[in-house]
Design a protein around this motif. Structure first.
Motif, PDB file in Angstrom:
ATOM      1  N   LEU A  47      10.681 -11.747   5.606  1.00  0.00           N
ATOM      2  CA  LEU A  47       9.958 -11.551   4.362  1.00  0.00           C
ATOM      3  C   LEU A  47       8.486 -11.847   4.589  1.00  0.00           C
ATOM      4  N   ASP A  48       7.671 -11.294   3.707  1.00  0.00           N
ATOM      5  CA  ASP A  48       6.245 -11.628   3.700  1.00  0.00           C
ATOM      6  C   ASP A  48       5.716 -11.420   2.290  1.00  0.00           C
ATOM      7  N   GLY A  49       4.547 -11.941   2.043  1.00  0.00           N
ATOM      8  CA  GLY A  49       3.997 -11.778   0.711  1.00  0.00           C
ATOM      9  C   GLY A  49       2.672 -12.485   0.549  1.00  0.00           C
ATOM     10  N   GLU A  50       2.037 -12.178  -0.567  1.00  0.00           N
ATOM     11  CA  GLU A  50       0.754 -12.759  -0.902  1.00  0.00           C
ATOM     12  C   GLU A  50       0.752 -13.158  -2.372  1.00  0.00           C
ATOM     13  N   VAL A  51      -0.007 -14.202  -2.645  1.00  0.00           N
ATOM     14  CA  VAL A  51      -0.282 -14.619  -4.013  1.00  0.00           C
ATOM     15  C   VAL A  51      -1.788 -14.757  -4.117  1.00  0.00           C
ATOM     16  N   GLU A  52      -2.367 -14.051  -5.072  1.00  0.00           N
ATOM     17  CA  GLU A  52      -3.810 -14.121  -5.311  1.00  0.00           C
ATOM     18  C   GLU A  52      -4.024 -14.949  -6.573  1.00  0.00           C
ATOM     19  N   SER A  59      -1.547 -13.093  -9.186  1.00  0.00           N
ATOM     20  CA  SER A  59      -0.717 -11.927  -8.931  1.00  0.00           C
ATOM     21  C   SER A  59       0.123 -12.223  -7.688  1.00  0.00           C
ATOM     22  N   VAL A  60       1.342 -11.712  -7.701  1.00  0.00           N
ATOM     23  CA  VAL A  60       2.320 -11.997  -6.658  1.00  0.00           C
ATOM     24  C   VAL A  60       2.850 -10.682  -6.121  1.00  0.00           C
ATOM     25  N   ARG A  61       2.999 -10.606  -4.802  1.00  0.00           N
ATOM     26  CA  ARG A  61       3.668  -9.466  -4.173  1.00  0.00           C
ATOM     27  C   ARG A  61       4.429  -9.995  -2.970  1.00  0.00           C
ATOM     28  N   VAL A  62       5.759  -9.841  -3.008  1.00  0.00           N
ATOM     29  CA  VAL A  62       6.618 -10.295  -1.917  1.00  0.00           C
ATOM     30  C   VAL A  62       7.501  -9.135  -1.492  1.00  0.00           C
ATOM     31  N   ARG A  63       7.593  -8.934  -0.188  1.00  0.00           N
ATOM     32  CA  ARG A  63       8.427  -7.887   0.382  1.00  0.00           C
ATOM     33  C   ARG A  63       9.503  -8.530   1.263  1.00  0.00           C
ATOM     34  N   PRO A  92      14.347   0.369   3.499  1.00  0.00           N
ATOM     35  CA  PRO A  92      14.210  -0.771   4.405  1.00  0.00           C
ATOM     36  C   PRO A  92      13.580  -2.013   3.778  1.00  0.00           C
ATOM     37  N   GLU A  93      13.110  -1.883   2.545  1.00  0.00           N
ATOM     38  CA  GLU A  93      12.396  -2.997   1.938  1.00  0.00           C
ATOM     39  C   GLU A  93      12.724  -3.107   0.454  1.00  0.00           C
ATOM     40  N   MET A  94      12.752  -4.314  -0.054  1.00  0.00           N
ATOM     41  CA  MET A  94      12.750  -4.527  -1.502  1.00  0.00           C
ATOM     42  C   MET A  94      11.502  -5.338  -1.811  1.00  0.00           C
ATOM     43  N   GLU A  95      11.035  -5.233  -3.057  1.00  0.00           N
ATOM     44  CA  GLU A  95       9.753  -5.837  -3.383  1.00  0.00           C
ATOM     45  C   GLU A  95       9.771  -6.463  -4.768  1.00  0.00           C
ATOM     46  N   PHE A  96       9.133  -7.616  -4.881  1.00  0.00           N
ATOM     47  CA  PHE A  96       8.917  -8.286  -6.161  1.00  0.00           C
ATOM     48  C   PHE A  96       7.427  -8.361  -6.405  1.00  0.00           C
ATOM     49  N   THR A  97       6.997  -7.941  -7.606  1.00  0.00           N
ATOM     50  CA  THR A  97       5.592  -8.055  -8.000  1.00  0.00           C
ATOM     51  C   THR A  97       5.518  -8.709  -9.372  1.00  0.00           C
ATOM     52  N   PRO A 111       7.644 -13.655 -15.317  1.00  0.00           N
ATOM     53  CA  PRO A 111       8.172 -12.295 -15.471  1.00  0.00           C
ATOM     54  C   PRO A 111       7.561 -11.380 -14.407  1.00  0.00           C
ATOM     55  N   GLY A 112       8.364 -10.476 -13.889  1.00  0.00           N
ATOM     56  CA  GLY A 112       7.867  -9.550 -12.879  1.00  0.00           C
ATOM     57  C   GLY A 112       8.766  -8.342 -12.775  1.00  0.00           C
ATOM     58  N   SER A 113       8.573  -7.593 -11.689  1.00  0.00           N
ATOM     59  CA  SER A 113       9.363  -6.389 -11.425  1.00  0.00           C
ATOM     60  C   SER A 113       9.968  -6.490 -10.037  1.00  0.00           C
ATOM     61  N   LEU A 114      11.240  -6.147  -9.950  1.00  0.00           N
ATOM     62  CA  LEU A 114      11.946  -6.134  -8.678  1.00  0.00           C
ATOM     63  C   LEU A 114      12.368  -4.709  -8.377  1.00  0.00           C
ATOM     64  N   THR A 115      12.091  -4.273  -7.142  1.00  0.00           N
ATOM     65  CA  THR A 115      12.492  -2.934  -6.700  1.00  0.00           C
ATOM     66  C   THR A 115      13.506  -3.071  -5.580  1.00  0.00           C
ATOM     67  N   ILE A 116      14.686  -2.509  -5.809  1.00  0.00           N
ATOM     68  CA  ILE A 116      15.759  -2.456  -4.809  1.00  0.00           C
ATOM     69  C   ILE A 116      16.275  -1.026  -4.800  1.00  0.00           C
ATOM     70  N   ARG A 117      16.426  -0.435  -3.605  1.00  0.00           N
ATOM     71  CA  ARG A 117      16.926   0.937  -3.461  1.00  0.00           C
ATOM     72  C   ARG A 117      16.090   1.934  -4.263  1.00  0.00           C
ATOM     73  N   GLY A 118      14.787   1.679  -4.377  1.00  0.00           N
ATOM     74  CA  GLY A 118      13.896   2.575  -5.099  1.00  0.00           C
ATOM     75  C   GLY A 118      13.980   2.465  -6.605  1.00  0.00           C
ATOM     76  N   VAL A 119      14.759   1.523  -7.116  1.00  0.00           N
ATOM     77  CA  VAL A 119      14.920   1.308  -8.560  1.00  0.00           C
ATOM     78  C   VAL A 119      14.170   0.042  -8.939  1.00  0.00           C
ATOM     79  N   THR A 120      13.248   0.162  -9.895  1.00  0.00           N
ATOM     80  CA  THR A 120      12.460  -0.981 -10.334  1.00  0.00           C
ATOM     81  C   THR A 120      12.916  -1.415 -11.713  1.00  0.00           C
ATOM     82  N   ARG A 121      13.172  -2.708 -11.848  1.00  0.00           N
ATOM     83  CA  ARG A 121      13.613  -3.293 -13.114  1.00  0.00           C
ATOM     84  C   ARG A 121      12.834  -4.576 -13.361  1.00  0.00           C
TER      85      ARG A 121
END
Length: 184
Positions: A47-52, A59-63, A92-97, A111-121
């Motif tokens: 995993l990797d990610g950044e928090v600004e 803002s958060v982005r984790v892959r 190959p990747e899921m992402e939380f923003t 609160p954020g958005s999670l993307t798995i298998r190209g589906v964001t919820r």
């Protein structure tokens, strides 16, 4: 209440800048109920990610590399990576923003958005701030988070059933995150 770095007595809110996930000291784990009788756990090893962080928010982005799923059982790991579940060949990747107005000591919700298998919820993480320390020339911050999600909402629709009734794998997936961030 303000979170304070006990070493330098700095309020957490003054630590504006870019932070990166220290993957060697972080964990993204999952668990499901298997055959209606016991909980099975696993983790993602890459995993990797950044928090600004700015004075007005973060803002958060984790892959997470889906192919790094590891449950301690090779055949189960193959199934988790297969098209029945994560379909790591195609996704190959899921992402939380997420973006937030700020964070606080103790418990809070992100609160954020999670993307798995190209589906964001949308999802919400129940977060606990661990604190901030300076160690060997690096400023580190720690956070723990939890959430639960219905895997079917992300296209993970494996529907194996037991002969006597009940699911082989529960639809509800519990996620646990232990994150250590390093200020860039």
């Amino acid at each position: 209440m303000t979170t304070v770095d006990e070493t330098t007595r700095r309020p957490l809110e003054t630590l504006a800048g870019t932070w990166t996930v220290d993957a060697a000291h972080s964990l993204v784990a999952f668990s499901v109920v298997h055959m209606t009788i016991a909980r099975v756990t696993g983790r993602f090893d890459v995993l990797d990610g950044e928090v600004e962080v700015t004075p007005s928010g973060a803002s958060v982005r984790v892959r997470v590399a889906t192919g790094s799923a590891s449950s301690g059982h090779p055949k189960r790991d193959e199934l988790i990576r297969s098209a029945d579940f994560l379909d790591t060949a195609q996704f190959p990747e899921m992402e939380f923003t997420a973006s937030c107005d700020g964070f606080s000591a103790g418990d809070w919700t992100l609160p954020g958005s999670l993307t798995i298998r190209g589906v964001t919820r949308p999802i919400e993480l129940a977060v606990r701030t661990g604190g901030v320390v300076d160690h060997r020339g690096a400023t580190r911050a720690g956070f723990s988070a939890r959430t639960s999600l219905d895997r079917r909402e992300f296209g993970l629709k494996f529907d194996g059933l037991l002969a006597g009734g009940g699911a082989v794998v529960s639809n509800l997936v519990d996620i646990v995150i232990e994150a250590e961030l390093v200020r860039a």
